[in-house]
Design a protein around this motif. Structure first.
Motif, PDB file in Angstrom:
ATOM      1  N   ARG A  65       0.805  -1.218   0.000  1.00 57.18           N
ATOM      2  CA  ARG A  65       0.000   0.000   0.000  1.00 57.18           C
ATOM      3  C   ARG A  65       0.846   1.281   0.000  1.00 57.18           C
ATOM      4  O   ARG A  65       0.478   2.295  -0.610  1.00 57.18           O
ATOM      5  N   ASP A  66       1.973   1.265   0.672  1.00 60.34           N
ATOM      6  CA  ASP A  66       2.830   2.456   0.678  1.00 60.34           C
ATOM      7  C   ASP A  66       3.201   2.903  -0.734  1.00 60.34           C
ATOM      8  O   ASP A  66       3.362   4.100  -0.995  1.00 60.34           O
ATOM      9  N   TYR A  67       3.382   1.943  -1.621  1.00 58.59           N
ATOM     10  CA  TYR A  67       3.792   2.300  -2.986  1.00 58.59           C
ATOM     11  C   TYR A  67       2.674   3.048  -3.709  1.00 58.59           C
ATOM     12  O   TYR A  67       2.914   4.003  -4.442  1.00 58.59           O
ATOM     13  N   LEU A  68       1.450   2.626  -3.493  1.00 62.35           N
ATOM     14  CA  LEU A  68       0.312   3.334  -4.090  1.00 62.35           C
ATOM     15  C   LEU A  68       0.209   4.747  -3.506  1.00 62.35           C
ATOM     16  O   LEU A  68       0.002   5.721  -4.232  1.00 62.35           O
ATOM     17  N   ASP A  69       0.384   4.845  -2.196  1.00 59.18           N
ATOM     18  CA  ASP A  69       0.250   6.150  -1.538  1.00 59.18           C
ATOM     19  C   ASP A  69       1.374   7.106  -1.935  1.00 59.18           C
ATOM     20  O   ASP A  69       1.152   8.307  -2.120  1.00 59.18           O
ATOM     21  N   ALA A  70       2.568   6.581  -2.075  1.00 55.04           N
ATOM     22  CA  ALA A  70       3.692   7.428  -2.509  1.00 55.04           C
ATOM     23  C   ALA A  70       3.501   7.854  -3.963  1.00 55.04           C
ATOM     24  O   ALA A  70       3.858   8.973  -4.347  1.00 55.04           O
ATOM     25  N   ALA A  71       2.918   6.979  -4.774  1.00 54.51           N
ATOM     26  CA  ALA A  71       2.623   7.340  -6.170  1.00 54.51           C
ATOM     27  C   ALA A  71       1.579   8.451  -6.213  1.00 54.51           C
ATOM     28  O   ALA A  71       1.675   9.398  -7.009  1.00 54.51           O
ATOM     29  N   GLN A  72       0.586   8.354  -5.363  1.00 60.08           N
ATOM     30  CA  GLN A  72      -0.438   9.401  -5.267  1.00 60.08           C
ATOM     31  C   GLN A  72       0.214  10.753  -4.949  1.00 60.08           C
ATOM     32  O   GLN A  72      -0.167  11.799  -5.509  1.00 60.08           O
ATOM     33  N   ALA A  73       1.207  10.727  -4.085  1.00 53.61           N
ATOM     34  CA  ALA A  73       1.874  11.977  -3.685  1.00 53.61           C
ATOM     35  C   ALA A  73       2.498  12.695  -4.882  1.00 53.61           C
ATOM     36  O   ALA A  73       2.493  13.927  -4.943  1.00 53.61           O
ATOM     37  N   GLY A  74       3.026  11.935  -5.851  1.00 54.51           N
ATOM     38  CA  GLY A  74       3.623  12.558  -7.035  1.00 54.51           C
ATOM     39  C   GLY A  74       2.578  13.293  -7.863  1.00 54.51           C
ATOM     40  O   GLY A  74       2.827  14.392  -8.379  1.00 54.51           O
ATOM     41  N   LEU A  75       1.400  12.688  -7.999  1.00 58.48           N
ATOM     42  CA  LEU A  75       0.338  13.368  -8.741  1.00 58.48           C
ATOM     43  C   LEU A  75      -0.175  14.574  -7.942  1.00 58.48           C
ATOM     44  O   LEU A  75      -0.409  15.650  -8.497  1.00 58.48           O
ATOM     45  N   ASP A  76      -0.310  14.391  -6.624  1.00 59.12           N
ATOM     46  CA  ASP A  76      -0.709  15.526  -5.777  1.00 59.12           C
ATOM     47  C   ASP A  76       0.248  16.702  -5.980  1.00 59.12           C
ATOM     48  O   ASP A  76      -0.177  17.865  -6.047  1.00 59.12           O
ATOM     49  N   TYR A  77       1.522  16.355  -6.034  1.00 58.21           N
ATOM     50  CA  TYR A  77       2.557  17.392  -6.159  1.00 58.21           C
ATOM     51  C   TYR A  77       2.324  18.248  -7.408  1.00 58.21           C
ATOM     52  O   TYR A  77       2.287  19.479  -7.339  1.00 58.21           O
ATOM     53  N   VAL A  78       2.147  17.611  -8.570  1.00 55.15           N
ATOM     54  CA  VAL A  78       2.014  18.426  -9.787  1.00 55.15           C
ATOM     55  C   VAL A  78       0.654  19.111  -9.862  1.00 55.15           C
ATOM     56  O   VAL A  78       0.486  20.079 -10.595  1.00 55.15           O
ATOM     57  N   LEU A  79      -0.318  18.635  -9.093  1.00 59.18           N
ATOM     58  CA  LEU A  79      -1.651  19.256  -9.145  1.00 59.18           C
ATOM     59  C   LEU A  79      -1.870  20.265  -8.018  1.00 59.18           C
ATOM     60  O   LEU A  79      -2.998  20.670  -7.760  1.00 59.18           O
ATOM     61  N   GLY A  80      -0.818  20.654  -7.327  1.00 57.86           N
ATOM     62  CA  GLY A  80      -0.972  21.759  -6.385  1.00 57.86           C
ATOM     63  C   GLY A  80      -0.333  21.596  -5.023  1.00 57.86           C
ATOM     64  O   GLY A  80      -0.137  22.586  -4.320  1.00 57.86           O
ATOM     65  N   ARG A  81      -0.043  20.356  -4.605  1.00 60.89           N
ATOM     66  CA  ARG A  81       0.599  20.205  -3.293  1.00 60.89           C
ATOM     67  C   ARG A  81       2.109  20.387  -3.467  1.00 60.89           C
ATOM     68  O   ARG A  81       2.896  19.462  -3.321  1.00 60.89           O
ATOM     69  N   ASN A  82       2.476  21.595  -3.849  1.00 58.47           N
ATOM     70  CA  ASN A  82       3.885  21.933  -4.063  1.00 58.47           C
ATOM     71  C   ASN A  82       4.118  23.339  -3.560  1.00 58.47           C
ATOM     72  O   ASN A  82       3.168  24.055  -3.220  1.00 58.47           O
ATOM     73  N   ALA A  83       5.373  23.745  -3.531  1.00 57.74           N
ATOM     74  CA  ALA A  83       5.728  25.014  -2.882  1.00 57.74           C
ATOM     75  C   ALA A  83       5.257  26.237  -3.660  1.00 57.74           C
ATOM     76  O   ALA A  83       5.152  27.327  -3.099  1.00 57.74           O
ATOM     77  N   THR A  84       4.987  26.095  -4.961  1.00 61.28           N
ATOM     78  CA  THR A  84       4.527  27.258  -5.732  1.00 61.28           C
ATOM     79  C   THR A  84       3.025  27.468  -5.594  1.00 61.28           C
ATOM     80  O   THR A  84       2.525  28.545  -5.887  1.00 61.28           O
ATOM     81  N   GLY A  85       2.292  26.442  -5.236  1.00 58.64           N
ATOM     82  CA  GLY A  85       0.840  26.533  -5.144  1.00 58.64           C
ATOM     83  C   GLY A  85       0.121  26.395  -6.474  1.00 58.64           C
ATOM     84  O   GLY A  85      -1.102  26.431  -6.526  1.00 58.64           O
ATOM     85  N   TYR A  86       0.870  26.220  -7.566  1.00 59.80           N
ATOM     86  CA  TYR A  86       0.226  26.049  -8.868  1.00 59.80           C
ATOM     87  C   TYR A  86      -0.192  24.608  -9.096  1.00 59.80           C
ATOM     88  O   TYR A  86       0.508  23.674  -8.699  1.00 59.80           O
ATOM     89  N   SER A  87      -1.318  24.456  -9.796  1.00 57.10           N
ATOM     90  CA  SER A  87      -1.594  23.193 -10.469  1.00 57.10           C
ATOM     91  C   SER A  87      -0.901  23.311 -11.815  1.00 57.10           C
ATOM     92  O   SER A  87      -1.191  24.221 -12.604  1.00 57.10           O
ATOM     93  N   PHE A  88       0.039  22.403 -12.089  1.00 61.33           N
ATOM     94  CA  PHE A  88       0.916  22.564 -13.255  1.00 61.33           C
ATOM     95  C   PHE A  88       0.326  22.054 -14.566  1.00 61.33           C
ATOM     96  O   PHE A  88       1.030  22.010 -15.568  1.00 61.33           O
ATOM     97  N   VAL A  89      -0.921  21.629 -14.562  1.00 63.45           N
ATOM     98  CA  VAL A  89      -1.536  21.150 -15.811  1.00 63.45           C
ATOM     99  C   VAL A  89      -2.489  22.224 -16.333  1.00 63.45           C
ATOM    100  O   VAL A  89      -3.413  22.640 -15.619  1.00 63.45           O
TER     101      VAL A  89
END
Ligand code: G3I
Ligand code: 9MR
Length: 547
Positions: A434-458
């Motif tokens: 399960r950790d692998y699925l959750d860590a993979a989710q984090a990468g998508l979260d990152y580009v969609l806004g959970r990052n330091a710039t606050g942008y959704s990058f798509v």
């Protein structure tokens, strides 16, 4: 403000928000319309993220599974942007990420019924392309005219590069090979929609047909790129009339071609009736390319004098040899290719255009139950799990709750995040940790806004979305909104465009080195190899994320 994935989550997905350390530890998720509290809990301890210089806390609200539209709030800080919780939450994102390839097609008009406000005239027909001096051979001397139509523009520029096309096309083919049902009936309103092929294969075919023209039929070698001598101006495709050339054959381009054609030959095989002879032709093309590379094992591509467009120069070929050998092994069934891969010497790493070794492991893992006896299944699983375990360990230790760190912030860093997710998903597919699925989710979260710039990058997605990518059609078309579905390159400290973006970078820190301005080709360009893992990961999380 509180940072969160601005598109949202599947009901059973891992769900995390990032809060500034100064916010109250009491956190609520509220219904975006009514304000009713849907979840209440505490954020974790503050931790430092060196990449952005922030001190942050994570709030894990995974328990909130009820579909709806929400925001995260805490005292002392602005609430998050809104996001959804529901099954199939990435369906539109995935459709748009694939449609971006249609928008970047070379040699065709985009009509309003498919492209809407982004309709445009055809550009770069590439029906008369010159063989550059660097590519001249006995049979094709300098100035020979060849046809090399179709294909996708690489990025914000209008050139077509084989090295980058290889990993991009492969990743789309892998998405289909792994999740055929997800893509089977999915329509993205491209001209081929409704024919016997799923849209994702029609789209891949547009580029594969171009790639086939890049092989010299006399020797099997593959030209590195089809390009102008210098980048086009900021104009629409039909306004760009510079002479185009095919430039120098190279070992990396030839092997990337071999791997991609071998993959395509097996993925397209079931469509023999619609595409008579194509699968066999692709396998022959792949084998001819392999033979050329064996005879020319170290031809490094460097831009020849007078050519200043993208280089995709790569001087190490072990990874390309391994990847091509693995795909040829799977598609041809010949054991000699497995031996040629030298699996014991090949590790796995997060894929990118210059390092494709993990693509071999992805394909071997997917086909593990039908491989011949020579294949070492234990090794295949171990290679993928070793990489995923390292990424998951970083994710666990990260103040931001992401695997991204340090050296990951390169030109195109957002694709690093998604390629990390893609590799974590390979391990999850193998062993269900399960950790692998959750860590993979984090990468998508990152580009969609959970990052330091606050942008959704798509482009086109998220409340705070990228509006000004370095993408010639988006810059020149007089339409306010950028072409949708494109992933921006993302932050990194290189700032190689700061001469063209005077004084605009907000910070020198890697995770903040980003500008939503079309001057910024180093942080805000789009590219086919960056969108491909977005297609893969959004599909995989739509399929796996709810389980
Ligand atoms: O290899 C070195 C490494 O040894 C060194 O430690 C590191 C430190 O910065 O740099 C590495 O080189 C980087 C190289 O990519 C390989 O990863 C360069 O700094 C970096 O500038 C270079 O960026 C590439 C960029 O073109 C400029 O050449 C990107 O990866 C690549 O995605 C990008 O691709 C362009 C095409 O050329 C043209 N079309 C648009 C496309 C997207 O921007
Ligand atoms: O538009 C080009 C982009 O596709 C490339 O990734 C980038 C780096 O090679 O270069 C861009 O072109 C710029 C050139 O390098 C410098 N002058 C400004 C150009 C963009 O307008």
């Amino acid at each position: 403000a509180i940072r969160v994935n601005q598109v949202g989550f599947a009901p059973l997905a891992h769900k995390v928000a990032v809060l500034p350390a100064g916010a109250s530890g009491e956190v609520e998720v509220i219904d975006a319309a009514s304000g009713a509290v849907a979840w209440r809990g505490r954020a974790g301890p503050a931790g430092a993220w060196r990449e952005s210089g922030e001190s942050v806390r994570l709030a894990d609200f995974s328990a909130l599974a009820r579909p709806g539209e929400y925001r995260v709030r805490a005292a002392g800080v602005a609430p998050s942007e809104r996001f959804a919780v529901r099954a199939g939450v990435y369906a539109e994102l995935n459709r748009a990420a694939l449609k971006a390839y249609y928008f970047n097609r070379s040699g065709t008009a985009l009509d309003a019924s498919h492209a809407g406000v982004h309709a445009r005239a055809a550009g770069h027909p590439d029906t008369r392309v010159l063989v550059h001096a660097s590519a001249a051979s006995k049979e094709r001397p300098e100035g020979t005219v060849i046809a090399s139509a179709k294909g996708w523009y690489d990025a914000g520029d209008y050139n077509k590069y084989i090295v980058n096309s290889g990993i991009s096309t492969y990743t789309l083919l892998a998405a289909f090979e792994h999740y055929p049902d997800y893509f089977a009936r999915k329509r993205s309103a491209i001209p081929e929609s409704g024919n016997a092929l799923p849209d994702i294969l029609d789209e891949a075919l547009w580029n594969l047909e171009w790639m086939l023209t890049m092989q010299d039929p006399h020797d099997g070698g593959v030209y590195n790129k089809l390009t102008n001598l210098r980048f086009d101006g900021i104009v629409m495709p039909d306004q760009a009339g510079a002479e185009r050339y095919v430039v120098q054959k190279g070992t990396a381009a030839t092997l990337d071609f071999a791997a991609t054609m071998a993959t395509a030959s097996r993925v397209l095989k079931p469509y023999e009736r619609q595409l008579p002879g194509l699968s066999a032709k692709m396998l022959r093309a792949a084998e001819a390319a392999w033979e050329w590379a064996r005879a020319n094992p170290a031809v490094v591509f460097r831009n020849p004098a007078g050519v200043v467009t993208g280089e995709y120069g790569d001087a190490t070929f072990d990874d390309e040899f391994a990847w091509a050998a693995a795909e040829l092994y799977i598609s041809s069934g010949k054991d000699s290719y497995y031996a040629a891969m030298r699996p014991a010497a090949v590790t796995a790493s997060v894929p990118q255009w210059a390092d494709v070794r993990a693509l071999a492991w992805i394909s071997l893992a997917h086909h593990r139950n039908s491989l011949s006896a020579v294949a070492d299944r234990t090794l295949i699983a171990a290679r993928i799990d070793t990489l995923a375990a390292a990424l998951a360990a970083r994710w666990r230790a990260s103040a931001y709750g992401v695997p991204m760190q340090g050296d990951d912030f390169v030109w195109g860093s957002n694709a690093v995040a998604l390629n990390q997710s893609m590799m974590l998903l390979q391990a999850y597919r193998l062993n269900g940790k399960r950790d692998y699925l959750d860590a993979a989710q984090a990468g998508l979260d990152y580009v969609l806004g959970r990052n330091a710039t606050g942008y959704s990058f798509v482009t086109g997605f998220g409340a705070r979305q990228v509006m000004h990518p370095h993408h010639r059609p988006s810059m020149a078309d007089q339409v306010a909104a950028p072409v949708p579905g494109f992933l921006a390159g993302g932050p990194h400290a290189g700032q190689q465009d700061k001469g063209d973006c005077k004084g605009q970078y907000p910070s020198a820190l890697p995770a903040l080195s980003y500008i939503d301005d079309d001057c910024s080709y180093a942080s805000n360009e789009v590219a086919i190899n960056w969108n491909a893992p977005l297609v893969y990961v959004s599909a995989a999380l739509d399929v796996l994320g709810g389980t």
